[in-house]
Motif scaffolding. Structure first.
Motif, PDB file in Angstrom:
ATOM      1  N   UNK A  46      57.360   1.366 -25.368  1.00 25.65           N
ATOM      2  CA  UNK A  46      56.067   1.651 -24.733  1.00 25.65           C
ATOM      3  C   UNK A  46      56.004   3.066 -24.153  1.00 25.65           C
ATOM      4  N   UNK A  47      57.144   3.730 -24.048  1.00 25.33           N
ATOM      5  CA  UNK A  47      57.159   5.068 -23.431  1.00 25.33           C
ATOM      6  C   UNK A  47      56.345   6.115 -24.190  1.00 25.33           C
ATOM      7  N   UNK A  48      56.386   6.156 -25.520  1.00 24.95           N
ATOM      8  CA  UNK A  48      55.586   7.177 -26.213  1.00 24.95           C
ATOM      9  C   UNK A  48      54.090   7.095 -25.897  1.00 24.95           C
ATOM     10  N   UNK A  49      53.627   5.912 -25.516  1.00 25.40           N
ATOM     11  CA  UNK A  49      52.212   5.758 -25.155  1.00 25.40           C
ATOM     12  C   UNK A  49      51.988   6.060 -23.671  1.00 25.40           C
ATOM     13  N   UNK A  50      53.029   6.527 -22.984  1.00 23.43           N
ATOM     14  CA  UNK A  50      52.890   6.889 -21.575  1.00 23.43           C
ATOM     15  C   UNK A  50      53.099   5.738 -20.608  1.00 23.43           C
ATOM     16  N   UNK A  51      53.592   4.620 -21.073  1.00 24.68           N
ATOM     17  CA  UNK A  51      53.815   3.448 -20.208  1.00 24.68           C
ATOM     18  C   UNK A  51      55.294   3.371 -19.861  1.00 24.68           C
ATOM     19  N   UNK A  52      55.636   3.712 -18.613  1.00 26.37           N
ATOM     20  CA  UNK A  52      57.026   3.783 -18.192  1.00 26.37           C
ATOM     21  C   UNK A  52      57.439   2.640 -17.271  1.00 26.37           C
ATOM     22  N   UNK A  53      56.487   1.917 -16.735  1.00 18.17           N
ATOM     23  CA  UNK A  53      56.793   0.802 -15.827  1.00 18.17           C
ATOM     24  C   UNK A  53      55.870  -0.366 -16.145  1.00 18.17           C
ATOM     25  N   UNK A  54      56.384  -1.553 -15.902  1.00 15.99           N
ATOM     26  CA  UNK A  54      55.651  -2.782 -16.212  1.00 15.99           C
ATOM     27  C   UNK A  54      55.779  -3.751 -15.046  1.00 15.99           C
ATOM     28  N   UNK A  55      54.755  -4.535 -14.821  1.00 18.71           N
ATOM     29  CA  UNK A  55      54.823  -5.581 -13.792  1.00 18.71           C
ATOM     30  C   UNK A  55      55.802  -6.666 -14.231  1.00 18.71           C
ATOM     31  N   UNK A  56      55.897  -6.888 -15.514  1.00 21.70           N
ATOM     32  CA  UNK A  56      56.838  -7.849 -16.091  1.00 21.70           C
ATOM     33  C   UNK A  56      56.998  -7.518 -17.560  1.00 21.70           C
ATOM     34  N   UNK A  57      58.136  -6.964 -17.934  1.00 23.31           N
ATOM     35  CA  UNK A  57      58.320  -6.489 -19.303  1.00 23.31           C
ATOM     36  C   UNK A  57      58.183  -7.618 -20.325  1.00 23.31           C
TER      37      UNK A  57
END
Length: 168
Positions: A46-57
């Protein structure tokens, strides 16, 4: 013995294998389920789309080949940590590996899951959002201590291989 990069690779892979064997032991003897490296792959995916943190992966959208990516990252991180140990302890550590620096460095690597991976995967800082944070922290510390023992074992293996190659 081959060059420094090959030596670091051997130490890092060996240490990671020792840590994985520890996880197998914990699962078989105590029923403790290890980290699913597919979730690490999902996080990285998910990092290439700019998503580095998740509430629950686990609730994040799966990505193609996430399990393979997660396992690759697991071993790449182990090799990177081995490079860190050798950078700090010095190349001479490979000529005469000792346990204290490897064990100390292994334990210090717990900073990565406590402050980067666990929060980014939705588990909170130092597993604070898990059902049993103290148990999770202790398991992480023990596992990273075992990784440190694996770093030492990898260093001993490199040292032994260097001795055998010198005889050839």
């Amino acid at each position: 013995m081959p060059g420094l990069a090959a030596q670091i690779l051997v130490v890092g892979v060996c240490a990671t294998v020792v840590m994985d064997l520890w996880a197998v032991l914990l699962r078989r003897v105590f029923g403790i389920v290890p980290l699913d490296f597919a979730m690490v792959g999902r996080w990285l995916g998910h990092m290439p789309a700019g998503r580095f943190a998740h509430a629950g992966i686990g609730r994040a959208t799966p990505i193609p080949a996430e399990k393979a990516l997660g396992w690759f990252a697991h071993y790449a991180i182990g090799v990177a940590f081995a490079a860190g140990l050798i950078a700090l302890a010095g190349r001479h550590w490979l000529a005469a590996p000792t346990l204290p620096p490897a064990l100390a460095f292994g334990v210090l690597t717990v900073v990565m899951p406590f402050f980067i991976m666990q929060p980014a995967l939705g588990a909170g800082i130092a597993a604070s959002k898990t059902p049993h944070p103290k148990q999770a922290r202790l398991r992480s510390l023990l596992t990273h201590g075992v990784f440190g023992v694996g770093l030492y074992a990898g260093g001993r293996l490199v040292h032994a291989l260097a001795g055998m190659l010198a005889l050839v």
